[in-house]
Design an enzyme around this catalytic site. Structure first.
Site, PDB file in Angstrom:
ATOM      1  N   HIS A 161      40.125  31.964  32.779  1.00 23.24           N
ATOM      2  CA  HIS A 161      40.004  33.356  32.392  1.00 23.24           C
ATOM      3  C   HIS A 161      39.476  33.809  33.670  1.00 23.24           C
ATOM      4  CE1 HIS A 161      39.006  36.751  29.899  1.00 23.24           C
ATOM      5  NE2 HIS A 161      38.496  35.774  28.791  1.00 23.24           N
ATOM      6  N   ARG A 162      39.349  33.217  34.718  1.00 26.25           N
ATOM      7  CA  ARG A 162      39.311  33.673  36.082  1.00 26.25           C
ATOM      8  C   ARG A 162      40.738  34.312  36.567  1.00 26.25           C
ATOM      9  NH1 ARG A 162      37.918  28.428  39.454  1.00 26.25           N
ATOM     10  NH2 ARG A 162      39.543  27.705  38.240  1.00 26.25           N
TER      11      ARG A 162
END
Length: 441
Positions: free
Chosen positions: A412-413
């Site tokens: 999700h980064r």
């Protein structure tokens, strides 16, 4: 002239390997580049070629021993002309022996790198200096005359038999050459006559085979460390999509009947691999890496597609280099070859490095969906569920259709929810209507 061959650095920063078996014995004559041994690294089983032409003078390590990179494993008697080196000045640095990839570990103050065996000797014991190579192996004391300080010597098939029968090899006296534990020793230890008498009913219930201890090593050890690092470094998110893949199954059936696809295994994985490559064109963020040290996001303009493969030694994820350049036939051939090589334990270290995104086909195990863990250094991994015939809405009615659930885990980064969902939808669209692949190619 006596020449030592040290365990080479087999790539990817691996520091040790286990001697699986020797293809040579003391006194054998070997040629240059002849395969002399198989060693198991944390990633694969690798064949070692001989760097010399000559006669085997000494095997320093036995099968089953874990050896540090740079440690001597075999000595050869070679002709002076072939092995001679120019004289060196007394203060000149020592020359390193030839290796397959690198030069191995840096020697310590004694001039030799440290090494360890599977089970370490007592911490209080002083390490004995390595004896000079001899024309034949030095005999060892019988097992009964000294406490066991390392894993009993035996061959891999015998060790497997012992594990299957619940036998602790440390308690087995070897009757083979130089105390080698052979098959008959394990069978004898497992027989009722060989079991010690027990004094109570409770003791009699504890029979061999109720538990076994398996050393964490090789591929499984590496995979476990990588998965833990990935799970606690990259913030995972997973999205799911159920797709009607009836058109894909029909297409694959037709293609299998074509002469051009003879000898090539076609499966939903093949078309999913193509769909991934096409989907990455629209969602390049999914094909990237987080470089924390440099403070950068690295976007790949190529696809090294990892294919998770379950092997007897554990999970490996070799990858298909430049997969975006391959046709459906090329992907099918590459996946087939990759899977067979992985099952045989012959995957080269280079094939395990450099992946950019991966696929895990959990459907082959009858599983519908899952939340796969990212391969370290990658932004996403796609899991394919089992294809099941079930009732589904089709053209305003209920029909029996071939259904598959897709699962996409992503970092999700690097990938936000919209990008992850959009990419999964793009892959699903190709599997639902494979004709779209022609429009997107």
């Amino acid at each position: 002239m006596l020449r030592e061959f040290r365990l080479p650095d087999l790539g990817e920063g691996l520091t040790e390997s286990e001697i699986v078996n020797w293809h040579i014995a003391v006194g054998d004559t070997v040629t240059l580049n002849q395969v002399i041994a198989e060693v198991e690294t944390a990633k694969a089983v690798v064949e070692l070629p001989s760097p010399y032409e000559g006669v085997v003078a000494c095997l320093h390590e036995q099968p089953g021993t874990v050896v540090e990179v740079g440690s001597p494993i075999v000595s050869f008697e070679v002709a002076a002309a072939a092995g001679a080196q120019p004289e060196q000045a007394p203060d000149a640095p020592a020359r390193r022996e030839p290796n397959l990839v690198g030069y191995g570990a840096v020697p310590d103050s004694t001039g030799r790198p440290a090494r360890r065996r599977r089970a370490a000797a007592s911490a209080a014991a002083e390490p004995a200096p390595r004896p000079a190579p001899q024309p034949a192996p030095v005999s060892e004391a019988p097992v009964s005359e000294a406490p066991v300080s390392e894993r009993p010597r035996s061959t891999p098939p015998v060790r497997k038999l012992a594990r299957d029968m619940g036998i602790d090899l440390a308690q087995v006296r070897g009757t083979g050459p130089e105390g080698l534990v052979v098959r008959a020793d394990v069978v004898r230890a497992a027989s009722p006559a060989a079991a010690p008498a027990t004094g109570t009913a409770a003791e009699s219930e504890l029979q061999p085979g109720r538990e076994e201890r398996i050393r964490i090593s090789g591929v499984r050890k590496h995979t476990a460390a990588a998965m833990v690092a990935s799970a606690f470094t990259a913030p995972h998110a997973t999205v799911f999509l159920t797709v009607d893949v009836t058109a894909t199954m029909d297409l694959l059936a037709r293609l299998r009947a074509q002469p051009d696809f003879d000898g090539v295994k076609l499966s939903p994985l093949t078309l999913a691999a193509k769909a991934v490559c096409l989907g990455l064109r629209r969602f390049p963020a999914v094909n990237s890496r987080w470089d924390a040290d440099a403070g950068e996001i690295i976007r790949y303009n190529y696809v090294n597609l990892g294919i998770a493969a379950a092997t007897p030694r554990g999970l490996t994820v070799p990858n298909i280099k430049e997969a975006q350049k391959l046709s459906l036939h090329g992907l099918a051939a590459a996946v087939t070859a990759l899977a067979q090589t992985a099952r045989d334990g012959k995957t080269a270290p280079a094939d395990l490095a450099g992946g950019t995104i991966s696929i895990s086909n959990v459907g082959v195990f009858g599983v519908d969906a899952g939340t796969p863990i990212l391969n370290p250094g990658e932004a996403a991994i796609l899991a394919l569920g089992a294809v099941r015939r079930q009732p589904w809405e089709y053209n305003g009615d209920i029909a029996l259709r071939s259904m598959m659930t897709l699962s996409l885990s992503f970092d999700h980064r690097l990938v936000d929810g919209e990008q992850g969902a959009g990419f999964l939808r793009a892959v699903g669209d190709v599997l639902a209507e494979p004709v779209l692949a022609l429009a997107m190619a």
